[in-house]
Design a protein around this motif. Structure first.
Motif, PDB file in Angstrom:
ATOM      1  N   TRP A 118     -18.746 -58.389   5.767  1.00 45.38           N
ATOM      2  CA  TRP A 118     -17.603 -59.080   6.211  1.00 45.38           C
ATOM      3  C   TRP A 118     -16.867 -58.060   7.259  1.00 45.38           C
ATOM      4  CZ3 TRP A 118     -16.098 -63.983   4.434  1.00 45.38           C
ATOM      5  CH2 TRP A 118     -16.912 -64.467   3.473  1.00 45.38           C
ATOM      6  N   CYS A 119     -16.364 -58.531   8.557  1.00 42.73           N
ATOM      7  CA  CYS A 119     -15.794 -57.765   9.512  1.00 42.73           C
ATOM      8  C   CYS A 119     -14.607 -58.707   9.872  1.00 42.73           C
ATOM      9  CB  CYS A 119     -16.497 -57.289  10.605  1.00 42.73           C
ATOM     10  SG  CYS A 119     -17.976 -56.238  10.279  1.00 42.73           S
ATOM     11  N   SER A 120     -13.207 -58.224   9.726  1.00 40.41           N
ATOM     12  CA  SER A 120     -12.246 -58.897  10.283  1.00 40.41           C
ATOM     13  C   SER A 120     -11.664 -58.116  11.619  1.00 40.41           C
ATOM     14  CB  SER A 120     -10.966 -58.765   9.533  1.00 40.41           C
ATOM     15  OG  SER A 120     -10.700 -57.470   9.307  1.00 40.41           O
ATOM     16  N   THR A 121     -11.260 -58.719  12.365  1.00 36.56           N
ATOM     17  CA  THR A 121     -10.943 -58.325  13.901  1.00 36.56           C
ATOM     18  C   THR A 121      -9.674 -58.690  14.275  1.00 36.56           C
ATOM     19  OG1 THR A 121     -11.527 -60.178  15.212  1.00 36.56           O
ATOM     20  CG2 THR A 121     -13.522 -58.854  14.564  1.00 36.56           C
ATOM     21  N   LEU A 122      -9.023 -57.760  15.316  1.00 34.53           N
ATOM     22  CA  LEU A 122      -7.880 -58.225  16.017  1.00 34.53           C
ATOM     23  C   LEU A 122      -8.056 -58.907  17.214  1.00 34.53           C
ATOM     24  CD1 LEU A 122      -6.212 -54.696  15.566  1.00 34.53           C
ATOM     25  CD2 LEU A 122      -5.967 -56.507  13.994  1.00 34.53           C
ATOM     26  N   GLY A 123      -8.057 -60.296  17.012  1.00 40.78           N
ATOM     27  CA  GLY A 123      -8.343 -61.184  18.071  1.00 40.78           C
ATOM     28  C   GLY A 123      -9.400 -62.031  18.142  1.00 40.78           C
ATOM     29  N   ASP A 124     -10.491 -61.583  17.567  1.00 38.80           N
ATOM     30  CA  ASP A 124     -11.971 -62.472  17.360  1.00 38.80           C
ATOM     31  C   ASP A 124     -12.045 -63.030  16.276  1.00 38.80           C
ATOM     32  OD1 ASP A 124     -12.642 -61.850  20.151  1.00 38.80           O
ATOM     33  OD2 ASP A 124     -12.646 -59.672  19.484  1.00 38.80           O
ATOM     34  N   GLY A 125     -11.291 -63.150  15.188  1.00 40.60           N
ATOM     35  CA  GLY A 125     -11.639 -63.723  13.926  1.00 40.60           C
ATOM     36  C   GLY A 125     -12.317 -62.967  13.005  1.00 40.60           C
ATOM     37  N   LEU A 126     -12.745 -63.805  12.247  1.00 41.03           N
ATOM     38  CA  LEU A 126     -13.629 -63.316  11.014  1.00 41.03           C
ATOM     39  C   LEU A 126     -15.193 -63.309  11.278  1.00 41.03           C
ATOM     40  CD1 LEU A 126     -13.575 -62.236   8.032  1.00 41.03           C
ATOM     41  CD2 LEU A 126     -13.664 -64.213   7.161  1.00 41.03           C
ATOM     42  N   TRP A 127     -15.890 -62.064  10.921  1.00 41.02           N
ATOM     43  CA  TRP A 127     -17.315 -62.213  11.291  1.00 41.02           C
ATOM     44  C   TRP A 127     -18.134 -61.742   9.918  1.00 41.02           C
ATOM     45  CZ3 TRP A 127     -19.964 -63.325  16.043  1.00 41.02           C
ATOM     46  CH2 TRP A 127     -19.042 -63.508  17.044  1.00 41.02           C
ATOM     47  N   THR A 128     -19.229 -62.575   9.657  1.00 41.54           N
ATOM     48  CA  THR A 128     -20.121 -61.895   8.563  1.00 41.54           C
ATOM     49  C   THR A 128     -21.506 -61.567   9.254  1.00 41.54           C
ATOM     50  OG1 THR A 128     -20.915 -64.049   8.354  1.00 41.54           O
ATOM     51  CG2 THR A 128     -18.627 -63.327   6.962  1.00 41.54           C
ATOM     52  N   TYR A 129     -22.202 -60.878   8.556  1.00 42.27           N
ATOM     53  CA  TYR A 129     -23.766 -60.736   8.900  1.00 42.27           C
ATOM     54  C   TYR A 129     -24.398 -60.528   7.464  1.00 42.27           C
ATOM     55  CZ  TYR A 129     -27.844 -58.412  10.679  1.00 42.27           C
ATOM     56  OH  TYR A 129     -29.179 -58.100  10.803  1.00 42.27           O
ATOM     57  N   THR A 130     -25.364 -61.435   7.583  1.00 47.51           N
ATOM     58  CA  THR A 130     -26.526 -61.371   6.645  1.00 47.51           C
ATOM     59  C   THR A 130     -27.874 -61.200   7.243  1.00 47.51           C
ATOM     60  OG1 THR A 130     -26.672 -63.925   6.929  1.00 47.51           O
ATOM     61  CG2 THR A 130     -25.346 -63.077   5.198  1.00 47.51           C
ATOM     62  N   ASP A 131     -28.294 -62.103   7.860  1.00 51.10           N
ATOM     63  CA  ASP A 131     -29.720 -61.778   8.704  1.00 51.10           C
ATOM     64  C   ASP A 131     -29.428 -61.762  10.238  1.00 51.10           C
ATOM     65  OD1 ASP A 131     -29.170 -64.328   8.807  1.00 51.10           O
ATOM     66  OD2 ASP A 131     -31.323 -65.107   8.580  1.00 51.10           O
TER      67      ASP A 131
END
Length: 986
Positions: free
Chosen positions: A202-215
């Motif tokens: 899980w990665c939170s950003t300053l301006g680009d929302g929330l990102w996840t990585y599985t594959d």
């Protein structure tokens, strides 16, 4: 609850949803070091540590303690907190970090080359290397072994916000960098925080929302009406829910459902910087200007004034169709639809709706302050019985098992049979109850009415009244409820009661007085009893043995908007949803979720302080060190007069700190545990010396211990005279004293024995002296009689008479002397004078004599051995003067010298040498043994009296080679009669 410092926020407008969430605030007014909070973490002791822009705060659930640079922090600006796996705490700041070890802060400033950097994240690897991410100098490590910083790593930018060295991940303003094949790098994101789970990044950003990585990388898209682009911190809770915070409040994602928390639904301040979950499951939010918040959870949902509830005060409720009808204070009826929308029933008058009832036919009855109303369709209401009812103020409604409607009002009660037949229970019909607020039917069919002046049972036409004389604590009855066991619970103005058979038993809910003001009662089909009070909601499973029922209290700390519950304002839907009214809003909860709640977590108990005579002191001066695990002193020792000791303790339970109760015991003084209630300090005074162990524990409602007990060993030294070395010295001294006493007693016995023996010897010597005197007297008498005959033959009558008179006196004194050992000096001198006078006459004045006595001597009181001087004078006459061809002289001089008396006897005879020469080869005419006997007697007196009797001489006097005579000195201690008697008889 104000006592727990956490303060309920003032609620803003509701927006489109009529549901509030409750957040409890801890701000600068509650003791927080600063309102701008950068980070939070729960330490091993259960404390919540808060990093602020002006210091470090520690919260124990009720109190805040602050720490600053003066306490050892590297800087007052604290930016990041790390809790290691073994419980050590690290606090990052501007220009360095601080480590907390064994209760002491150790600061480590950065090297001068990057001293202005701000710590943004920390990670401890292998318990020896601390990795530090900064905003200006990239990231670097610090060795806890060598206490050295390594050079900064700047390959991935200077502004590093997160790192995970074991997984090879670095994140910051230039993206995510991975050193392994498991997770890919991403350099186009301004990453603020990262969470690594087993299968997802899980990665939170300053301006680009929330990102996840599985594959692959995916942007997590919230609903269109919820913008989530700027997140400063994220958290995956223990329940698996996602939390993210930023300048627009907090968002959650739980099982595919998004939710936002802002000032519009209870948060009150949107600008958030960090989110944290403690071990008790509480979610904490750090704000950028209003301190921290604790989310009380979703167990209770709150509806209040706003969209478009016209009042916060719900007085009654009933379910009808897909809506809940809420009877409000002064605002008529409000409807809450199943989709959460709130409607105002404009067709109903604006008044107080005290009671709502849906009868068996589906009609809605509404009892108000202005009359009774009924609706068939749930839309239009018609006023009923305006003229038939004794009072228009309707306070309670109830339908019995055969469909009769019972109406409680100001004047009493009315029963409606069908729609047009009435029975009035009022003063005119003999019914004494007024202001009937509660009506209930018991299992035997009898009706019970709770009125202002008692509890009434109505069975056919028979009425029985129960009041304070029957066991109720108060005559004012607010609520009545039956339970699955067929018993009636009665809520009064001053207590909860249960009716069992013919007895009334009071049931205690809490030690708080306001908790005994029972405003409503409800027993669900699940057998759960709900009790509304002025101190929140109480709940317990109904048991056959009422004494075994454990009530749990719910208040502001659990999510209630207010503590005061409204009169009879509770209703349960068929779905299990329970609604009740408080003074600050309408509360709803699902009973199934309510019953599935985990019990309150066990508190972490600490002994937080020790005081002497109520004042703090330097513990390090009275201990040998600190316990690394519990932070308590080792070998704590007090002086004998330091025996007034106060112990402070605290159980840390952030969820509900006010519910903790304590028991304590002093091992070495007490054998039983003593209840301290909610008090967090205990004082012991006048403790005696010895070893002690103070123990304290947390207990539940049944007195069972919860959590781990805390204890501290200490001792109070005995007084100096009771310490081992003093006792050893005292034993030696006592032994020496005993030996001395024994020796003294032995010596006394020996002395007494010696004195007895000396007495016998003295007596023998006295007898020998007397025998000698007797022999001397016989010889002397014979010579004296010859002298008298001589004077008679010469017809010298005068001389014969004078001689005979002196002779008689001397004989009498000699006889007196034989009866006593000691005589006065005066008697001895008179005796000596008589003897010298007679001898001078007998020898035809062959010698003269002179006796001189020191005038300072009291001759009458001074005691001397009897017949002491005559042998020495006799020796001078017989061996010194008589052998001399011409006349001689004898001088006796008695002087006081210091504490002794000197008797000097001196003659001018032939001397010692000539006298000894004349004796050689000749038997002397006069053999004197008196001097030897007297010498022996004086030696015995010396032993008996402990003083010195001494004879010096005889000494031959010579001048220019010519013999001038002989001298002898007798030294006798000056003793008076009484003193001498005490010494001799001792």
């Amino acid at each position: 609850m104000r006592s727990s410092i956490l303060v309920l926020l003032l609620m803003g407008s509701l927006g489109t949803m009529a549901q509030y969430h409750t957040f409890l605030n801890l701000g600068i007014e509650d003791g927080l070091a600063q309102s701008q909070v950068n980070d939070m973490a729960q330490g091993p002791g259960g404390y919540l540590w808060v990093a602020t822009a002006s210091g470090l705060s520690r919260f124990d659930g009720t109190e805040v303690k602050n720490f600053y640079k003066s306490d050892g922090l590297v800087d007052n600006v604290v930016t990041s907190i790390l809790v290691s796996d073994d419980g050590e705490l690290f606090f990052g700041g501007v220009g360095g970090f601080t480590q907390l070890t064994n209760g002491e802060f150790f600061s480590y400033p950065f090297p001068r080359s990057f001293v202005d950097s701000r710590v943004q994240h920390m990670q401890l690897v292998n318990d020896s290397t601390l990795w530090i991410a900064t905003n200006r100098n990239g990231y670097f490590s610090f060795s806890l072994n060598t206490r050295q910083f390594e050079a900064p790593i700047l390959d991935h930018g200077t502004n590093i916000r997160w790192l995970d060295i074991p997984n090879g991940l670095i994140a910051g303003s230039r993206g995510l960098f991975s050193f392994t094949d498991r997770w890919p790098s991403r350099d186009d994101l301004n990453i603020s925080d990262v969470h690594v789970s087993a299968d997802r990044l899980w990665c939170s950003t300053l301006g680009d929302g929330l990102w996840t990585y599985t594959d692959k990388w995916n942007r997590v898209a919230p609903p269109q009406d919820m913008e989530v682009s700027y997140l400063r911190d994220i958290l995956i809770s223990s329940e698996g829910a996602f939390w993210g915070v930023g300048p627009d409040g907090a968002v959650t994602l739980d099982q595919g459902e998004w939710n936002r928390y802002t000032a519009k639904n209870g948060l009150a301040y949107d600008n958030l910087r960090a989110v944290e979950q403690d071990r008790e499951g509480n979610i904490w939010l750090a704000s950028n200007g209003q301190g921290i918040y604790r989310f009380t959870g979703d167990l209770f949902s709150t509806y209040a004034t706003g969209n478009p509830l016209q009042s916060e005060l719900m007085l009654s409720a009933v379910e009808y169709g897909d809506a809940m009808y809420l009877g409000m204070f002064d605002e008529g009826l409000q409807l809450i639809r199943s989709d959460g929308k709130v409607e105002d029933l404009e067709s109903f008058i604006r008044t107080d709706v005290w009671s709502l009832l849906r009868d068996q036919t589906g009609r809605i009855w509404a009892g108000t302050s202005t009359g009774l109303y009924r609706s068939v369709d749930g839309k239009s209401f018609t006023r009923l019985y305006e003229d038939e009812l004794p009072s228009n103020r309707i306070t309670s409604l109830f339908e019995d098992d055969i469909g009769n409607i019972h109406i409680g009002h100001r004047e009493g009660a009315t029963v409606v049979y069908g729609d047009d037949e009435f029975m009035h229970l009022i003063e005119e019909t003999g019914f004494e109850g007024r202001r009937v607020r509660a009506i209930q039917q018991s299992i035997d069919g009898a009706m019970w009415l709770g009125a202002q002046n008692g509890l009434y049972r109505i069975d056919d036409e028979w009425v029985m009244r129960l009041d304070e004389s029957s066991g109720l604590n108060d005559n004012t009855i607010y609520s009545i409820q039956d339970d699955p066991w067929g018993r009636l619970w009665v809520g009064a103005k001053n207590g909860l009661h249960i009716l069992m058979s013919d007895s009334v038993i009071q049931v205690m809910l809490s030690g708080q007085v306001d908790a005994n003001n029972i405003n409503f009662l409800h027993c669900s089909k699940a057998g759960q009893l709900y009790v509304g009070t002025n101190q929140g909601l109480f709940s317990a499973q109904v048991l056959e043995d009422v004494a075994q029922m454990n009530f749990r209290q719910y208040g502001i700390q659990d999510g209630l908007p207010g503590l005061e519950c409204n009169l009879n304002a509770i209703y349960q839907q068929g779905s299990g949803q329970v609604w009740f009214g408080t003074n600050k809003g309408v509360v709803r909860f699902d009973e199934e979720e309510f019953l599935e709640q985990a019990p309150l977590p066990e508190p972490v108990l600490h002994i937080t302080g020790i005081r002497l005579y109520a004042e703090p002191f330097d513990i390090s001066t009275r201990s040998s060190g600190m316990d690394h695990v519990h932070g308590l002193p080792i070998d704590l020792t007090f002086q004998p007069d330091e025996n007034h000791i106060t112990f402070d303790f605290k159980g840390v339970r952030l969820s509900d700190p006010g519910s903790i109760t304590y028991e304590y015991r002093m091992d070495g003084l007490e054998s039983q545990w003593t209840s301290a209630g909610n008090s967090t300090s205990i004082t012991y005074s006048s403790l005696g010396f010895g070893k002690y162990c103070f123990m304290v524990r947390c207990v539940d409602e049944d007195g069972n211990e919860i959590g781990e007990m805390a204890q501290i060993d200490f001792r109070i030294l005995p007084p100096i005279y009771l310490r081992w070395w003093a006792l050893l010295i005292e034993a030696i001294l006592i032994s020496a004293l005993v030996l001395s006493v024994l020796r003294w007693r032995r010596e006394v016995r020996q002395r007494k024995q010696s004195l007895v023996e000396l007495g016998y010897k003295n007596r023998m010597q006295s007898l020998e002296q007397q025998s000698l005197n007797s022999s001397m007297n016989r010889h002397f008498i014979f010579n004296a009689l010859n002298a008298i005959q001589y004077y008679i033959n010469r017809e010298d009558k005068r001389s014969a008479n004078r001689y005979l008179s002196s002779f008689a006196k001397l004989i009498r004194k000699n006889l007196d002397s034989t009866a006593t050992t000691w005589v006065s000096l005066q008697d001895e001198i008179e005796r000596l004078e008589l003897y010298l006078h007679l001898e001078s006459m007998r020898f035809n004045d062959r010698f003269s004599y002179h006796i001189h006595v020191d005038p300072s001597l009291d001759t009458a009181s001074i005691r001397v051995p009897s017949m002491l001087l005559q042998p020495f004078v006799e020796n001078s006459i017989w061996h010194g003067i008589l052998p001399k061809p011409d006349a001689g002289r004898v001088d006796v001089d008695i002087q006081g010298i210091d504490d002794r008396m000197r008797i000097r006897i001196q003659d001018d005879g032939i001397g010692i040498d000539e006298s000894q020469g004349q004796k050689n080869g000749h038997v002397p005419d006069h053999e004197s043994k008196g001097m030897n006997i007297t010498q022996h007697r004086l030696n015995l007196y010396s032993e008996m009296t402990g003083t010195s009797f001494e004879i010096i001489g005889p000494v031959q006097l010579e001048e220019e080679g010519m013999i001038k005579g002989t001298r002898i000195d007798i030294l006798i201690p000056l003793r008076e009669k009484e003193e001498l008697s005490n010494v001799i008889n001792a």
